[in-house]
Design a protein around this motif. Structure first.
Motif, PDB file in Angstrom:
ATOM      1  N   LEU A   6     -92.667 -51.809 -83.265  1.00 31.87           N
ATOM      2  CA  LEU A   6     -93.476 -51.177 -84.595  1.00 31.87           C
ATOM      3  C   LEU A   6     -93.383 -49.703 -84.140  1.00 31.87           C
ATOM      4  CD1 LEU A   6     -96.189 -53.671 -85.464  1.00 31.87           C
ATOM      5  CD2 LEU A   6     -93.885 -53.385 -86.584  1.00 31.87           C
ATOM      6  N   GLU A   7     -93.978 -49.108 -82.886  1.00 30.25           N
ATOM      7  CA  GLU A   7     -93.738 -47.734 -82.955  1.00 30.25           C
ATOM      8  C   GLU A   7     -92.446 -47.040 -83.059  1.00 30.25           C
ATOM      9  OE1 GLU A   7     -97.283 -47.437 -79.538  1.00 30.25           O
ATOM     10  OE2 GLU A   7     -95.266 -47.904 -79.032  1.00 30.25           O
ATOM     11  N   CYS A   8     -91.381 -47.812 -82.550  1.00 28.10           N
ATOM     12  CA  CYS A   8     -89.915 -47.462 -82.685  1.00 28.10           C
ATOM     13  C   CYS A   8     -89.512 -47.566 -83.857  1.00 28.10           C
ATOM     14  CB  CYS A   8     -89.043 -48.324 -81.733  1.00 28.10           C
ATOM     15  SG  CYS A   8     -87.383 -47.954 -81.799  1.00 28.10           S
ATOM     16  N   ARG A   9     -89.814 -48.276 -84.699  1.00 25.17           N
ATOM     17  CA  ARG A   9     -89.380 -48.482 -86.119  1.00 25.17           C
ATOM     18  C   ARG A   9     -90.059 -47.270 -87.130  1.00 25.17           C
ATOM     19  NH1 ARG A   9     -91.733 -52.829 -89.927  1.00 25.17           N
ATOM     20  NH2 ARG A   9     -93.315 -51.591 -89.668  1.00 25.17           N
ATOM     21  N   ASP A  10     -91.192 -46.960 -86.789  1.00 27.47           N
ATOM     22  CA  ASP A  10     -92.027 -45.977 -87.433  1.00 27.47           C
ATOM     23  C   ASP A  10     -91.441 -44.808 -86.978  1.00 27.47           C
ATOM     24  OD1 ASP A  10     -93.530 -47.748 -88.706  1.00 27.47           O
ATOM     25  OD2 ASP A  10     -95.207 -47.591 -87.482  1.00 27.47           O
ATOM     26  N   TYR A  11     -91.190 -44.659 -85.727  1.00 26.77           N
ATOM     27  CA  TYR A  11     -90.641 -43.350 -85.276  1.00 26.77           C
ATOM     28  C   TYR A  11     -89.423 -43.069 -85.804  1.00 26.77           C
ATOM     29  CZ  TYR A  11     -88.728 -39.946 -81.812  1.00 26.77           C
ATOM     30  OH  TYR A  11     -88.032 -39.025 -80.954  1.00 26.77           O
ATOM     31  N   ILE A  12     -88.327 -43.943 -85.803  1.00 28.87           N
ATOM     32  CA  ILE A  12     -86.939 -43.749 -86.334  1.00 28.87           C
ATOM     33  C   ILE A  12     -87.152 -43.460 -87.936  1.00 28.87           C
ATOM     34  CG2 ILE A  12     -85.091 -45.083 -87.129  1.00 28.87           C
ATOM     35  CD1 ILE A  12     -85.219 -46.579 -84.164  1.00 28.87           C
ATOM     36  N   ILE A  13     -88.013 -44.055 -88.678  1.00 31.99           N
ATOM     37  CA  ILE A  13     -88.093 -43.704 -90.157  1.00 31.99           C
ATOM     38  C   ILE A  13     -88.645 -42.251 -90.345  1.00 31.99           C
ATOM     39  CG2 ILE A  13     -89.616 -44.341 -91.958  1.00 31.99           C
ATOM     40  CD1 ILE A  13     -89.614 -47.423 -91.111  1.00 31.99           C
ATOM     41  N   LYS A  14     -89.663 -41.974 -89.483  1.00 31.92           N
ATOM     42  CA  LYS A  14     -90.071 -40.594 -89.369  1.00 31.92           C
ATOM     43  C   LYS A  14     -88.975 -39.512 -89.058  1.00 31.92           C
ATOM     44  CE  LYS A  14     -93.522 -37.261 -87.459  1.00 31.92           C
ATOM     45  NZ  LYS A  14     -94.050 -36.976 -86.366  1.00 31.92           N
ATOM     46  N   LYS A  15     -88.440 -39.773 -88.005  1.00 32.98           N
ATOM     47  CA  LYS A  15     -87.222 -38.766 -87.610  1.00 32.98           C
ATOM     48  C   LYS A  15     -86.221 -38.666 -88.702  1.00 32.98           C
ATOM     49  CE  LYS A  15     -86.666 -36.996 -83.916  1.00 32.98           C
ATOM     50  NZ  LYS A  15     -87.371 -35.764 -83.423  1.00 32.98           N
ATOM     51  N   VAL A  16     -85.491 -39.894 -89.333  1.00 31.74           N
ATOM     52  CA  VAL A  16     -84.564 -39.849 -90.073  1.00 31.74           C
ATOM     53  C   VAL A  16     -85.146 -39.288 -91.528  1.00 31.74           C
ATOM     54  CG1 VAL A  16     -83.129 -41.285 -91.785  1.00 31.74           C
ATOM     55  CG2 VAL A  16     -83.484 -41.841 -89.351  1.00 31.74           C
ATOM     56  N   GLY A  17     -86.491 -39.428 -91.923  1.00 30.10           N
ATOM     57  CA  GLY A  17     -86.819 -38.663 -93.135  1.00 30.10           C
ATOM     58  C   GLY A  17     -86.773 -37.166 -92.838  1.00 30.10           C
ATOM     59  N   GLU A  18     -87.223 -36.939 -91.497  1.00 31.42           N
ATOM     60  CA  GLU A  18     -87.104 -35.255 -91.371  1.00 31.42           C
ATOM     61  C   GLU A  18     -85.748 -34.791 -91.200  1.00 31.42           C
ATOM     62  OE1 GLU A  18     -88.947 -35.087 -87.385  1.00 31.42           O
ATOM     63  OE2 GLU A  18     -90.882 -35.564 -88.351  1.00 31.42           O
ATOM     64  N   LEU A  19     -84.827 -35.552 -91.018  1.00 35.48           N
ATOM     65  CA  LEU A  19     -83.281 -35.327 -90.775  1.00 35.48           C
ATOM     66  C   LEU A  19     -82.553 -34.975 -92.159  1.00 35.48           C
ATOM     67  CD1 LEU A  19     -82.009 -37.254 -87.852  1.00 35.48           C
ATOM     68  CD2 LEU A  19     -82.321 -34.794 -87.679  1.00 35.48           C
ATOM     69  N   VAL A  20     -83.024 -35.733 -93.121  1.00 36.46           N
ATOM     70  CA  VAL A  20     -82.572 -35.734 -94.449  1.00 36.46           C
ATOM     71  C   VAL A  20     -83.379 -34.890 -95.435  1.00 36.46           C
ATOM     72  CG1 VAL A  20     -81.485 -37.943 -94.262  1.00 36.46           C
ATOM     73  CG2 VAL A  20     -83.847 -37.876 -95.148  1.00 36.46           C
ATOM     74  N   ARG A  21     -84.200 -34.014 -95.088  1.00 31.34           N
ATOM     75  CA  ARG A  21     -84.739 -33.150 -95.932  1.00 31.34           C
ATOM     76  C   ARG A  21     -84.229 -31.988 -95.989  1.00 31.34           C
ATOM     77  NH1 ARG A  21     -90.740 -34.075 -93.556  1.00 31.34           N
ATOM     78  NH2 ARG A  21     -91.031 -36.117 -94.201  1.00 31.34           N
TER      79      ARG A  21
END
Length: 113
Positions: A98-113
């Motif tokens: 779950l930490e990994c999933r949340d981390y990836i979602i956050k990182k990808v969100g930052e990358l696409v901004r």
């Protein structure tokens, strides 16, 4: 089918995450999509798993927006691909699933901004 492979490094895991926005979704008609999902799932590459996750997420999002229910086939392949990818990346990153999933979602969100 299960397979074992060498755990990737933290650096490799971060590189995979960094490239998620560049992974294309599957372009296939509804009748052929399951065959494509199966082929990609069996290949077992990180990028093929990401392709399944992105495609199924996009297809289900479109269904929800159209007032339809989420497709069972897409849901099944999404969950399988997510499980395989996040479990492997979580080991490399030293996190829980779950930490990994949340981390990836956050990182990808930052990358696409």
């Amino acid at each position: 089918n299960s397979f074992l492979r060498k755990i990737i490094s933290c650096v490799d895991a971060e590189e995979i995450i960094k490239n998620i926005p560049n992974v294309e979704v599957i372009e296939s008609n509804d009748k052929m999509i399951e065959s494509e999902y199966r082929k990609l799932l069996l290949s077992g590459t990180h990028y093929d798993l990401i392709k399944i996750i992105k495609t199924t997420y996009e297809r289900n999002d479109l269904r929800v927006q159209a007032g339809k229910k989420i497709g069972d086939r897409d849901k099944e392949y999404f969950e399988k691909a997510e499980k395989y990818l996040y479990n492997e990346l979580s080991l490399a990153l030293g996190m829980s699933f779950l930490e990994c999933r949340d981390y990836i979602i956050k990182k990808v969100g930052e990358l696409v901004r």
